[in-house]
Design a protein around this motif. Sequence first.
Motif, PDB file in Angstrom:
ATOM      1  N   LEU A  43       0.835  -1.304  -0.081  1.00 15.08           N
ATOM      2  CA  LEU A  43      -0.144  -0.042  -0.007  1.00 15.08           C
ATOM      3  C   LEU A  43       0.789   1.308  -0.032  1.00 15.08           C
ATOM      4  N   ARG A  44       1.903   1.497   0.901  1.00 18.42           N
ATOM      5  CA  ARG A  44       2.954   2.626   0.524  1.00 18.42           C
ATOM      6  C   ARG A  44       3.315   2.965  -0.384  1.00 18.42           C
ATOM      7  N   HIS A  45       3.882   1.517  -1.183  1.00 18.10           N
ATOM      8  CA  HIS A  45       4.505   1.753  -2.496  1.00 18.10           C
ATOM      9  C   HIS A  45       3.508   2.224  -3.519  1.00 18.10           C
ATOM     10  N   ILE A  46       2.148   1.491  -3.429  1.00 19.95           N
ATOM     11  CA  ILE A  46       1.298   1.961  -4.369  1.00 19.95           C
ATOM     12  C   ILE A  46       0.711   3.716  -4.072  1.00 19.95           C
ATOM     13  N   GLY A  48       2.856   5.875  -3.247  1.00 20.02           N
ATOM     14  CA  GLY A  48       3.821   6.813  -3.528  1.00 20.02           C
ATOM     15  C   GLY A  48       3.864   6.949  -5.198  1.00 20.02           C
ATOM     16  N   GLY A  49       3.406   5.692  -5.759  1.00 18.54           N
ATOM     17  CA  GLY A  49       3.520   5.640  -7.197  1.00 18.54           C
ATOM     18  C   GLY A  49       2.132   6.204  -7.980  1.00 18.54           C
ATOM     19  N   LEU A  50       1.509   6.383  -7.086  1.00 22.20           N
ATOM     20  CA  LEU A  50       0.214   7.268  -7.825  1.00 22.20           C
ATOM     21  C   LEU A  50       0.027   8.749  -7.175  1.00 22.20           C
ATOM     22  N   GLY A  51       1.090   8.876  -6.469  1.00 21.65           N
ATOM     23  CA  GLY A  51       1.061  10.467  -6.029  1.00 21.65           C
ATOM     24  C   GLY A  51      -0.096  10.685  -5.236  1.00 21.65           C
ATOM     25  N   ALA A  52      -0.255   9.621  -4.167  1.00 20.32           N
ATOM     26  CA  ALA A  52      -1.437   9.688  -3.227  1.00 20.32           C
ATOM     27  C   ALA A  52      -0.800   9.956  -1.742  1.00 20.32           C
ATOM     28  N   SER A  53      -1.408  10.460  -0.728  1.00 22.02           N
ATOM     29  CA  SER A  53      -0.919  10.229   0.704  1.00 22.02           C
ATOM     30  C   SER A  53      -1.218   8.834   1.166  1.00 22.02           C
ATOM     31  N   LEU A  54      -1.018   8.438   2.286  1.00 21.23           N
ATOM     32  CA  LEU A  54      -1.145   7.254   2.759  1.00 21.23           C
ATOM     33  C   LEU A  54      -2.677   7.130   3.208  1.00 21.23           C
ATOM     34  N   ASP A  55      -3.375   8.243   3.690  1.00 19.52           N
ATOM     35  CA  ASP A  55      -4.589   8.403   4.130  1.00 19.52           C
ATOM     36  C   ASP A  55      -5.376   8.130   3.072  1.00 19.52           C
ATOM     37  N   GLN A  56      -5.233   8.836   1.917  1.00 16.89           N
ATOM     38  CA  GLN A  56      -5.957   8.396   0.489  1.00 16.89           C
ATOM     39  C   GLN A  56      -5.652   6.998   0.148  1.00 16.89           C
ATOM     40  N   SER A  57      -4.646   6.323   0.323  1.00 17.19           N
ATOM     41  CA  SER A  57      -4.605   5.123  -0.185  1.00 17.19           C
ATOM     42  C   SER A  57      -5.057   4.014   0.382  1.00 17.19           C
ATOM     43  N   THR A  58      -5.599   4.263   1.700  1.00 16.88           N
ATOM     44  CA  THR A  58      -6.591   3.482   2.481  1.00 16.88           C
ATOM     45  C   THR A  58      -7.781   3.132   1.575  1.00 16.88           C
ATOM     46  N   TYR A  59      -8.188   3.896   0.782  1.00 16.24           N
ATOM     47  CA  TYR A  59      -9.391   3.731  -0.212  1.00 16.24           C
ATOM     48  C   TYR A  59      -9.094   2.676  -1.196  1.00 16.24           C
ATOM     49  N   ILE A  60      -8.012   2.299  -1.187  1.00 25.58           N
ATOM     50  CA  ILE A  60      -7.695   1.267  -2.226  1.00 25.58           C
ATOM     51  C   ILE A  60      -7.962  -0.097  -1.572  1.00 25.58           C
ATOM     52  N   THR A  61      -7.717  -0.179  -0.437  1.00 22.37           N
ATOM     53  CA  THR A  61      -8.168  -1.349   0.260  1.00 22.37           C
ATOM     54  C   THR A  61      -9.972  -1.322   0.629  1.00 22.37           C
ATOM     55  N   THR A  62     -10.194  -0.139   0.922  1.00 24.64           N
ATOM     56  CA  THR A  62     -11.664  -0.158   1.355  1.00 24.64           C
ATOM     57  C   THR A  62     -12.652  -0.464   0.328  1.00 24.64           C
ATOM     58  N   SER A  63     -12.139   0.144  -0.766  1.00 24.93           N
ATOM     59  CA  SER A  63     -13.036  -0.023  -1.998  1.00 24.93           C
ATOM     60  C   SER A  63     -13.266  -1.203  -2.560  1.00 24.93           C
TER      61      SER A  63
END
Length: 191
Positions: A43-46, A48-63
């Motif tokens: 998730l952290r690498h994703i 960073g690769g997508l230019g999102a914050s760590l808080d925003q990246s939680t949507y990747i798992t939640t969705s």
Amino acid sequence: MAATHAALPRSAAGPFNPWLIAVIVSIATFMEVLDTTIANVALRHIAGGLGASLDQSTYITTSYLVSNAIVLPISGWLANVIGRKRFYMICVFLFTVSSVACGFATSLPMMIVFRVLQGLGGGGLAPVEQSIFADTFTPDKRAMAFALYGFTVVTAPAIGPMLGGWITENYSWHWVFLINLPVGMVSLVLT
């Protein structure tokens, strides 16, 4: 006049070995459960690769989890309407194609949309696999069949974090999703 009836098959597997069916069906479930844990590690690498914050990246798992939870309760109905094997294959196909799309995502919104689709495909796999097991095995063999299912569901999350970390560190986070393509293709062809 006595009617002659052909002997009924021992199960829905007919002349085929039910264990072969169980192993083939378990491939996709293993892939889906593995993907749930493997993506969390990256998730952290994703992000960073997508230019999102760590808080925003939680949507990747939640969705993924939300769309997965939406499909789970209606899987039985969909399998009855579409046909169990057809529904299973649609789920495997949708999960695999969405995984590849996640691997090629270039923005957070794209990733979230593809993860929703991936969750919709993955959500139907476990209930349909369980019903296939119940129909394929005779009642005296079902406990052993469901032990195989349990082994699949327990083993995948156990190796997921280690495999996800290794793939992310040695290759890139894209391969966390792209690894599902050959597994999904094998599952579809064998099914």
